[in-house]
Motif scaffolding. Sequence first.
Motif, PDB file in Angstrom:
ATOM      1  N   LEU A 267       0.858  -1.189   0.000  1.00  0.00           N
ATOM      2  CA  LEU A 267       0.000   0.000   0.000  1.00  0.00           C
ATOM      3  C   LEU A 267       0.888   1.231   0.000  1.00  0.00           C
ATOM      4  N   ALA A 268       0.732   2.071  -1.005  1.00  0.00           N
ATOM      5  CA  ALA A 268       1.545   3.279  -1.118  1.00  0.00           C
ATOM      6  C   ALA A 268       0.634   4.498  -1.192  1.00  0.00           C
ATOM      7  N   SER A 269       0.899   5.488  -0.350  1.00  0.00           N
ATOM      8  CA  SER A 269       0.092   6.713  -0.330  1.00  0.00           C
ATOM      9  C   SER A 269       1.009   7.919  -0.377  1.00  0.00           C
ATOM     10  N   ARG A 270       0.617   8.895  -1.178  1.00  0.00           N
ATOM     11  CA  ARG A 270       1.435  10.103  -1.314  1.00  0.00           C
ATOM     12  C   ARG A 270       0.879  11.204  -0.419  1.00  0.00           C
ATOM     13  N   PRO A 271       1.669  11.673   0.546  1.00  0.00           N
ATOM     14  CA  PRO A 271       1.203  12.782   1.378  1.00  0.00           C
ATOM     15  C   PRO A 271       1.128  14.070   0.571  1.00  0.00           C
ATOM     16  N   ALA A 272       0.402  15.040   1.092  1.00  0.00           N
ATOM     17  CA  ALA A 272       0.270  16.322   0.387  1.00  0.00           C
ATOM     18  C   ALA A 272       1.617  16.992   0.194  1.00  0.00           C
ATOM     19  N   THR A 273       2.492  16.830   1.175  1.00  0.00           N
ATOM     20  CA  THR A 273       3.830  17.430   1.079  1.00  0.00           C
ATOM     21  C   THR A 273       4.877  16.366   1.396  1.00  0.00           C
ATOM     22  N   PRO A 274       5.334  15.635   0.396  1.00  0.00           N
ATOM     23  CA  PRO A 274       6.356  14.612   0.631  1.00  0.00           C
ATOM     24  C   PRO A 274       7.628  15.220   1.220  1.00  0.00           C
ATOM     25  N   SER A 275       8.288  14.452   2.050  1.00  0.00           N
ATOM     26  CA  SER A 275       9.523  14.906   2.689  1.00  0.00           C
ATOM     27  C   SER A 275      10.704  14.741   1.743  1.00  0.00           C
ATOM     28  N   ALA A 276      11.366  15.830   1.425  1.00  0.00           N
ATOM     29  CA  ALA A 276      12.532  15.784   0.537  1.00  0.00           C
ATOM     30  C   ALA A 276      13.643  14.949   1.144  1.00  0.00           C
ATOM     31  N   ALA A 277      13.837  15.069   2.455  1.00  0.00           N
ATOM     32  CA  ALA A 277      14.897  14.312   3.126  1.00  0.00           C
ATOM     33  C   ALA A 277      14.643  12.813   3.024  1.00  0.00           C
ATOM     34  N   LYS A 278      13.404  12.396   3.227  1.00  0.00           N
ATOM     35  CA  LYS A 278      13.075  10.970   3.172  1.00  0.00           C
ATOM     36  C   LYS A 278      13.176  10.427   1.748  1.00  0.00           C
ATOM     37  N   THR A 279      12.757  11.223   0.775  1.00  0.00           N
ATOM     38  CA  THR A 279      12.846  10.751  -0.605  1.00  0.00           C
ATOM     39  C   THR A 279      14.303  10.624  -1.037  1.00  0.00           C
ATOM     40  N   ARG A 280      15.151  11.563  -0.624  1.00  0.00           N
ATOM     41  CA  ARG A 280      16.581  11.474  -0.965  1.00  0.00           C
ATOM     42  C   ARG A 280      17.222  10.255  -0.304  1.00  0.00           C
ATOM     43  N   ALA A 281      16.861   9.996   0.941  1.00  0.00           N
ATOM     44  CA  ALA A 281      17.421   8.846   1.658  1.00  0.00           C
ATOM     45  C   ALA A 281      17.003   7.540   0.988  1.00  0.00           C
ATOM     46  N   ALA A 282      15.731   7.438   0.590  1.00  0.00           N
ATOM     47  CA  ALA A 282      15.243   6.230  -0.066  1.00  0.00           C
ATOM     48  C   ALA A 282      15.906   6.040  -1.427  1.00  0.00           C
ATOM     49  N   GLN A 283      16.104   7.131  -2.146  1.00  0.00           N
ATOM     50  CA  GLN A 283      16.758   7.039  -3.449  1.00  0.00           C
ATOM     51  C   GLN A 283      18.192   6.542  -3.296  1.00  0.00           C
ATOM     52  N   ALA A 284      18.917   7.064  -2.297  1.00  0.00           N
ATOM     53  CA  ALA A 284      20.294   6.630  -2.062  1.00  0.00           C
ATOM     54  C   ALA A 284      20.340   5.157  -1.678  1.00  0.00           C
ATOM     55  N   ARG A 285      19.408   4.734  -0.818  1.00  0.00           N
ATOM     56  CA  ARG A 285      19.387   3.343  -0.385  1.00  0.00           C
ATOM     57  C   ARG A 285      19.036   2.412  -1.556  1.00  0.00           C
ATOM     58  N   LEU A 286      18.128   2.859  -2.430  1.00  0.00           N
ATOM     59  CA  LEU A 286      17.772   2.074  -3.604  1.00  0.00           C
ATOM     60  C   LEU A 286      18.998   1.808  -4.470  1.00  0.00           C
ATOM     61  N   GLN A 287      19.784   2.847  -4.714  1.00  0.00           N
ATOM     62  CA  GLN A 287      20.992   2.686  -5.530  1.00  0.00           C
ATOM     63  C   GLN A 287      22.004   1.781  -4.841  1.00  0.00           C
ATOM     64  N   GLU A 288      22.121   1.900  -3.538  1.00  0.00           N
ATOM     65  CA  GLU A 288      23.059   1.060  -2.790  1.00  0.00           C
ATOM     66  C   GLU A 288      22.680  -0.414  -2.894  1.00  0.00           C
ATOM     67  N   VAL A 289      21.400  -0.705  -2.766  1.00  0.00           N
ATOM     68  CA  VAL A 289      20.944  -2.095  -2.852  1.00  0.00           C
ATOM     69  C   VAL A 289      21.216  -2.657  -4.242  1.00  0.00           C
ATOM     70  N   LEU A 290      20.888  -1.893  -5.281  1.00  0.00           N
ATOM     71  CA  LEU A 290      21.139  -2.342  -6.651  1.00  0.00           C
ATOM     72  C   LEU A 290      22.613  -2.640  -6.876  1.00  0.00           C
ATOM     73  N   GLN A 291      23.495  -1.754  -6.398  1.00  0.00           N
ATOM     74  CA  GLN A 291      24.931  -1.933  -6.600  1.00  0.00           C
ATOM     75  C   GLN A 291      25.471  -3.102  -5.770  1.00  0.00           C
ATOM     76  N   THR A 292      25.022  -3.216  -4.524  1.00  0.00           N
ATOM     77  CA  THR A 292      25.513  -4.277  -3.641  1.00  0.00           C
ATOM     78  C   THR A 292      25.173  -5.658  -4.182  1.00  0.00           C
ATOM     79  N   LEU A 293      23.993  -5.790  -4.783  1.00  0.00           N
ATOM     80  CA  LEU A 293      23.539  -7.088  -5.275  1.00  0.00           C
ATOM     81  C   LEU A 293      23.888  -7.318  -6.748  1.00  0.00           C
ATOM     82  N   GLY A 294      24.627  -6.391  -7.354  1.00  0.00           N
ATOM     83  CA  GLY A 294      25.005  -6.556  -8.750  1.00  0.00           C
ATOM     84  C   GLY A 294      23.846  -6.428  -9.707  1.00  0.00           C
TER      85      GLY A 294
END
Length: 316
Positions: A267-294
């Motif tokens: 279940l994914a819901s978009r708040p009226a004002t998404p947190s820039a800090a949280k989105t940046r952190a998730a984006q960085a973690r996404l890239q890390e997971v992709l790279q770590t697992l090849g």
Amino acid sequence: MQIPSTARTAKPSKGTGKPAPAAQVIEELRPGQSIELLKELHILTREGKLNQDTRRKLKQVYHLYQFIEPLLNEVSANNPAPTLADHGAGKSYLGFILYDLFFNVAHQGRKDAGHIYGIETRTELVDKSRALAARLGFERMSFLNLSVQQATASADLPERIDIVTALHACDTATDDAIAFGLAKQARHMVLVPCCQAEVAGVLRKSRALNLAKTPLAELWRHPLHTREFGSQITNVLRCLQLEASGYQVTVTELVGWEHSMKNELILASRPATPSAAKTRAAQARLQEVLQTLGLDELTARFAVTPVTPPDAAVSA
């Protein structure tokens, strides 16, 4: 939780002395539900009864409705005519049940109560759904013979969709539904992934190289583990993609494991004002997971599309 149904003994038919057929009173049904619809969806038998199998189907339908009804209520609070697109609709069980329970029963057939779009590539299923909707008088249902990619650009759908659903969308079809939801700036997405094979294929292809690079590759060294780990990591990457695009994500069970192994509900819901800090952190973690697992070659598949409503700034 299983609610028993009850049956009343019918009085003798006039003039025959023989008892009339028993009329079953089904306590599970909500007041005002369309009996004809439930028969067409094989949730009720042709005689209008429930058996063990159909009772289980009804339980699953209600369980899913409990997840989606609050989302429709939340959207309806600001928009009297919410829109919902159901991808890989199949026979449109979900769309029909949502229309009947929410638009017809809960809102008593209001003419402005919203619209449901069923998107399906199999022409014969689209034709059957259109015929059933016409027969039931479900005027605010449309069935489109389109792929998800075609639906994103189709003039038959509005520019924005409030809720996107995709139940048991196989392999990359769930990713296509997410891409559609991001493009349509969906307020909510309800996803039940199924049969993920793409990530497992990439893991399998690069197994030898990864075993030499990291002991984590032991997680997918054996073929069975490759399949299961690939499925698990696919959904982890999807959740990170959604979070990196400004959504708040919850992962839970759809139904008990005794009913289906394809059981994960995102279940994914978009708040009226998404947190820039949280989105940046998730984006960085996404890239890390992709790279770590090849899995670098899948970066485009899990691309991030920040979703910011034109009238709302992203908060820091």
